[in-house]
Scaffold this motif. Structure first.
Motif, PDB file in Angstrom:
ATOM      1  N   ASN A   1       8.781   7.261  -4.818  1.00 42.13           N
ATOM      2  CA  ASN A   1       8.691   6.426  -6.137  1.00 42.13           C
ATOM      3  C   ASN A   1       7.742   4.997  -5.799  1.00 42.13           C
ATOM      4  OD1 ASN A   1       9.013   4.083  -8.065  1.00 42.13           O
ATOM      5  ND2 ASN A   1      11.263   4.297  -8.040  1.00 42.13           N
ATOM      6  N   PRO A   2       6.528   5.035  -6.187  1.00 44.42           N
ATOM      7  CA  PRO A   2       5.333   4.009  -5.915  1.00 44.42           C
ATOM      8  C   PRO A   2       5.910   2.707  -6.245  1.00 44.42           C
ATOM      9  CG  PRO A   2       4.730   5.287  -7.698  1.00 44.42           C
ATOM     10  CD  PRO A   2       6.001   5.743  -7.477  1.00 44.42           C
TER      11      PRO A   2
ATOM     12  N   ALA B   1      10.499  -0.490  -1.003  1.00 44.36           N
ATOM     13  CA  ALA B   1      10.979  -0.010   0.088  1.00 44.36           C
ATOM     14  C   ALA B   1      10.005   1.031   0.436  1.00 44.36           C
ATOM     15  CB  ALA B   1      12.363   0.606  -0.147  1.00 44.36           C
ATOM     16  N   ASN B   2       9.138   1.716  -0.442  1.00 47.32           N
ATOM     17  CA  ASN B   2       8.143   2.657  -0.065  1.00 47.32           C
ATOM     18  C   ASN B   2       6.853   2.088   0.346  1.00 47.32           C
ATOM     19  OD1 ASN B   2       9.980   4.698  -0.391  1.00 47.32           O
ATOM     20  ND2 ASN B   2       9.865   4.853  -2.548  1.00 47.32           N
TER      21      ASN B   2
ATOM     22  N   PRO C   1       1.949  10.004  -5.160  1.00 47.82           N
ATOM     23  CA  PRO C   1       2.506   8.971  -3.938  1.00 47.82           C
ATOM     24  C   PRO C   1       3.259   9.650  -3.091  1.00 47.82           C
ATOM     25  CG  PRO C   1       3.451   8.403  -5.676  1.00 47.82           C
ATOM     26  CD  PRO C   1       2.683   9.412  -6.423  1.00 47.82           C
ATOM     27  N   VAL C   2       2.934   9.801  -1.594  1.00 44.89           N
ATOM     28  CA  VAL C   2       3.684  10.373  -0.562  1.00 44.89           C
ATOM     29  C   VAL C   2       4.139   9.293   0.416  1.00 44.89           C
ATOM     30  CG1 VAL C   2       2.935  12.454  -1.256  1.00 44.89           C
ATOM     31  CG2 VAL C   2       1.779  11.110   0.311  1.00 44.89           C
ATOM     32  N   ASP C   3       5.246   9.877   1.273  1.00 45.24           N
ATOM     33  CA  ASP C   3       5.724   9.284   2.345  1.00 45.24           C
ATOM     34  C   ASP C   3       4.778   9.671   3.369  1.00 45.24           C
ATOM     35  OD1 ASP C   3       6.944   9.443   5.154  1.00 45.24           O
ATOM     36  OD2 ASP C   3       8.518   8.269   3.930  1.00 45.24           O
ATOM     37  N   PRO C   4       4.044   8.893   4.126  1.00 43.36           N
ATOM     38  CA  PRO C   4       3.071   9.190   5.027  1.00 43.36           C
ATOM     39  C   PRO C   4       3.389   9.914   6.465  1.00 43.36           C
ATOM     40  CG  PRO C   4       3.316   6.805   5.075  1.00 43.36           C
ATOM     41  CD  PRO C   4       4.253   7.172   4.067  1.00 43.36           C
TER      42      PRO C   4
ATOM     43  N   TRP D   1       0.865  -1.252  -0.209  1.00 45.03           N
ATOM     44  CA  TRP D   1       0.110   0.078  -0.210  1.00 45.03           C
ATOM     45  C   TRP D   1       0.859   1.247  -0.011  1.00 45.03           C
ATOM     46  CZ3 TRP D   1      -5.236  -0.272  -0.806  1.00 45.03           C
ATOM     47  CH2 TRP D   1      -5.714  -1.562  -0.613  1.00 45.03           C
ATOM     48  N   LEU D   2       0.298   2.346  -0.293  1.00 44.85           N
ATOM     49  CA  LEU D   2       0.810   3.725  -0.109  1.00 44.85           C
ATOM     50  C   LEU D   2      -0.157   4.709  -0.035  1.00 44.85           C
ATOM     51  CD1 LEU D   2       0.155   5.078  -3.325  1.00 44.85           C
ATOM     52  CD2 LEU D   2       2.074   3.586  -4.002  1.00 44.85           C
TER      53      LEU D   2
END
Length: 166
Positions: free
Chosen positions: A58-59, A63-64, A48-51, A30-31
């Motif tokens: 990068n979706p 690692a994301n 897509p973002v770091d929560p 998930w992202l």
């Protein structure tokens, strides 16, 4: 605060968590995403973002990827507008020892063709279906024994199985 958050955002359909199948909820694929500005056609990009930081990610980089609960929590904390699951031909979903590939059908502006899409849904074995984030289209998610390359048919119909998220 990232500049992304200062841009006026379109209205986004809320995530209906209870509709998402457990098989997908339990995968760490998930992202979280921010809605980009509305375009002239009414669509918007899902960035897509770091929560935790709000920075773009990068979706397709595993690692994301985060858990479903982490993605939903990002929406609750107003660090994202929505959640997505990553389609990958490199990371099959194993069911009873068999590899399957998550596949998405994206149908834009399809309210006038609902009977046709209802028939497609039935022919595909009634996969998971949801309204698109804009509320104007449909998304169907299913499992395929074959990794689908797919693409955009150019008429509001898309089929994807890898290097994307929905």
């Amino acid at each position: 605060m990232s500049a992304e958050k200062l841009v006026p955002r379109p209205d986004v359909m809320p995530v209906k968590m209870d509709n998402i199948p457990d098989l997908l909820r339990e995968k760490k694929r998930w992202l979280a995403w921010w809605a980009g500005p509305s375009k002239s056609n009414g669509k918007f990009d899902k960035i897509p973002v770091d929560p935790w930081t709000g920075r773009n990610i990068n979706p397709v980089n595993p690692a994301n990827w985060i858990t479903f609960d982490e993605a939903i929590d990002a929406c609750r904390r107003k660090m994202a507008n929505g959640v997505g699951i990553v389609l990958s031909d490199q990371h099959p979903i194993i069911v009873s020892g068999v590899d399957y590939y998550l596949t998405a059908i994206d149908l834009d502006n399809c309210a006038d063709r609902m009977a046709q899409h209802q028939m497609l849904w039935q022919q595909l074995g009634q996969p998971y279906v949801e309204a698109s984030p804009s509320g104007k289209g449909l998304r169907m998610l299913g499992l395929s024994r074959t990794a689908i390359q797919g693409g955009n048919a150019g008429d509001g119909r898309e089929l994807y199985g890898s290097k994307r998220y929905v």
